[in-house]
Write a protein that holds these residues in place. Sequence first.
Motif, PDB file in Angstrom:
ATOM      1  N   ALA A  12      76.045  30.009  41.366  1.00 19.87           N
ATOM      2  CA  ALA A  12      76.398  29.640  42.743  1.00 19.87           C
ATOM      3  C   ALA A  12      77.807  29.062  42.800  1.00 19.87           C
ATOM      4  O   ALA A  12      78.590  29.376  43.701  1.00 19.87           O
ATOM      5  N   ASP A  40      72.136  38.544  40.745  1.00 25.58           N
ATOM      6  CA  ASP A  40      71.964  37.215  41.342  1.00 25.58           C
ATOM      7  C   ASP A  40      73.231  36.746  42.045  1.00 25.58           C
ATOM      8  O   ASP A  40      73.165  36.085  43.084  1.00 25.58           O
ATOM      9  N   GLY A  43      73.113  38.263  45.237  1.00 25.34           N
ATOM     10  CA  GLY A  43      72.147  37.565  46.094  1.00 25.34           C
ATOM     11  C   GLY A  43      72.722  36.273  46.649  1.00 25.34           C
ATOM     12  O   GLY A  43      72.533  35.945  47.827  1.00 25.34           O
ATOM     13  N   LEU A  44      73.439  35.557  45.797  1.00 23.43           N
ATOM     14  CA  LEU A  44      74.051  34.307  46.258  1.00 23.43           C
ATOM     15  C   LEU A  44      75.142  34.593  47.293  1.00 23.43           C
ATOM     16  O   LEU A  44      75.288  33.848  48.268  1.00 23.43           O
ATOM     17  N   ALA A  46      75.109  37.116  49.296  1.00 21.70           N
ATOM     18  CA  ALA A  46      74.388  37.479  50.521  1.00 21.70           C
ATOM     19  C   ALA A  46      73.891  36.223  51.240  1.00 21.70           C
ATOM     20  O   ALA A  46      73.916  36.137  52.474  1.00 21.70           O
ATOM     21  N   THR A  47      73.442  35.247  50.454  1.00 20.74           N
ATOM     22  CA  THR A  47      72.987  33.988  51.060  1.00 20.74           C
ATOM     23  C   THR A  47      74.144  33.286  51.762  1.00 20.74           C
ATOM     24  O   THR A  47      74.000  32.804  52.903  1.00 20.74           O
ATOM     25  N   ALA A  50      74.777  34.990  54.900  1.00 19.25           N
ATOM     26  CA  ALA A  50      73.758  34.673  55.912  1.00 19.25           C
ATOM     27  C   ALA A  50      74.036  33.299  56.532  1.00 19.25           C
ATOM     28  O   ALA A  50      73.894  33.109  57.745  1.00 19.25           O
ATOM     29  N   LEU A  51      74.453  32.365  55.688  1.00 16.46           N
ATOM     30  CA  LEU A  51      74.780  31.033  56.206  1.00 16.46           C
ATOM     31  C   LEU A  51      75.974  31.109  57.150  1.00 16.46           C
ATOM     32  O   LEU A  51      75.974  30.491  58.222  1.00 16.46           O
ATOM     33  N   VAL A  54      75.087  32.316  60.671  1.00 14.17           N
ATOM     34  CA  VAL A  54      74.223  31.558  61.584  1.00 14.17           C
ATOM     35  C   VAL A  54      75.012  31.279  62.856  1.00 14.17           C
ATOM     36  O   VAL A  54      76.124  30.758  62.798  1.00 14.17           O
TER      37      VAL A  54
END
Lengths: 293, 205
Positions: A12, A40, A43-44, A46-47, A50-51, A54
Motif C-alpha cells: 500500500a 495486489d 487491487g490497492l 483500484a481501492t 474508488a476512494l 467517492v
Amino acid sequence: MTEQHVPIEELAAYAAGDLDATAAVAVEAHLLLCPRCAADVEGLTATAAALAAVPPVAMPAAAAAALDAALLAEAFPNRRAGDVVPIARRRRPTSGAIAAVAAGVALIAAIGVPLVAGGAKRSSTLGAAGRARDTASAPKTVKRLASGLDYTRATLAATLVQAVNGATRTTAFTGGVAGPGSAKGSATPAAPAAAPGSGEELDATMALADDAARLAACVTELAQGQSAAAAVPLLVDFATFAGKPAVVVAFPNVSRGGTVSTKIDVFVAGAGCGAVPGGDVLDFQRIDRPAGL
Amino acid sequence: MLEDLSDTELLARHAGGDRGAFGVLVSRHRDRAWAVALRTLGNPADAADAVQDAFVKAFRTAGAFRGDALFSTWLHRIVVNACLDLMRRAKVRPALPLDESTSAVADPADPESRLDLGHDVVAALQRISPDQRIAIVLVDLEGYSVDEAAAALGVPAGTVKSRCHRGRAQLATLLGHLRQGTPAGPATSEPGTDPDSPTHDPRPR
C-alpha cells in the motif's frame, strides 16, 4: 507461501509512492517475479481510485438550518430587558451593516412608512442607493402585514402561510381557520378582547410598526450578515410570538453564488427590536418559501 | 462585503462582535466539515450532531484561535475531535443501510449502481478502525495533504501515512481487491485488527 510476499501495508505504501527509493526498488524487483503481489498492487490502486471517486457531499438543508439555529442561539443567548450586553457582543459598523442600513431604509420606502424628518436627508440618500441596488438585482416588494397571529416555534411555518394568505388574529381566534398553525388557538377559543393582555401586546408591537426609525434599525439588525441581495425582507408581519409582541421578518435565502433558494430565513423579534442590541431575536428558522410570498 | 474577507479576518471580526462574520465562515466550511463527519461517523444524524458541536465550539472559542494555523485546519481539528468524542461516548448509531447513508450515489434499486465502487467503498469505510478511517477521509476523500491531515489530527505526518496505508489495505481486503490472504468476507468484529491477513506489517505503528 506467504513469507516471501511483500506485506500488504508495504504494498500500500508502495502504491501510494510513500516508500523510499531503496525499498521501492526492492518491491519492484519482487513484483516482477510475483504475479500475486503485482495483482495486489493493482487491487490497492483500484481501492485508491474508488476512494478518489467517492462523490463529494454537501450538507443537507435541514442539517444546515439546524446548525444555523444552534449558532443563532449562541449569538442570541436568552436575553431579557435590562440584561447587560458585553462590549464584545456589541456590533460594529461594517460594510455589511452599511448595506443593511441601506436595505432598512429601502424597506421603509418600500412599505411606505414616512421617513422621520430629522434624518430625512441622509436617509433618502441611502434609500436611493438601497433602491438602486434593489432594483438592479430584482424588483422586490416587501409585504407588510399586521396579522396579530400568535406564532410559536412549532407552528411558525404554518402560521406564516396563514398570514401570507390574509389570516388575522380575529379569524384565527374565532376558530375560522383550521390550519395546523391555529390548532392551539382553536383548542382554547377566546375572543380577541378576552385574551389576557392581548391588546397591550399588540399595542407594543404596533408601536414598533409606527416607529419608522426603530423599524429600520430592527430590520438592519436582523439583516446583518445577509448578503446585499438578501438584505431586503420579503415580509414584515406584526404579530405575537408565544403570546408576546413580536415582529416576524422573512428574508430571501440567497446562496453565496447569488442563487435564490426555495427557502426563506425567518426571524422573530420581540418588541425591543431596533432598540436593544442584538435585535431582541426570539426565534430563527429556515423554512420553505410559502406560495404567494 | 464580508464574503470577500479571509477566514482569519472574519474570525477577528467575529471575536470583535460582528454577528455576520461567523455565518460567512460557516457557509464557507460547513460542507467540508459535513463530509468529514458523515464519512467518519457513517450516518447523517451523528454527522449533524458532530458538525453542530464543532461549530458551536468554534463559535465560543474563536478568541483562542491564534492565527498561527489555517482556520480550516483549526476547524477540522475541532470537527475531528467532535467525531471522536461522539464515537468514544459510544453514542454513534449504527451505519444506515448503504442506500440511505450514501445519498449521493445512484438509485440503489438499479443493479448497476449496486456495483458502484464508490458505493461499496463508503460502506467498507465504516468497517475499518476510526483512526484509519479519519486519516483516509481527510486524505483520500477530502484531498488534504498528509501534512494538513496531520495538523488536523494532531499526530505526526508519518502516522497519517501509516494509517492511510493500513486503512487502504483493509479496504482493499474488504472490497475483494486483493489476492493475498483470504478474500474479503464479512467485516471483522474488531475493527483495527488485521483481518485474516497472513502477512503482518513488521513496522511499528
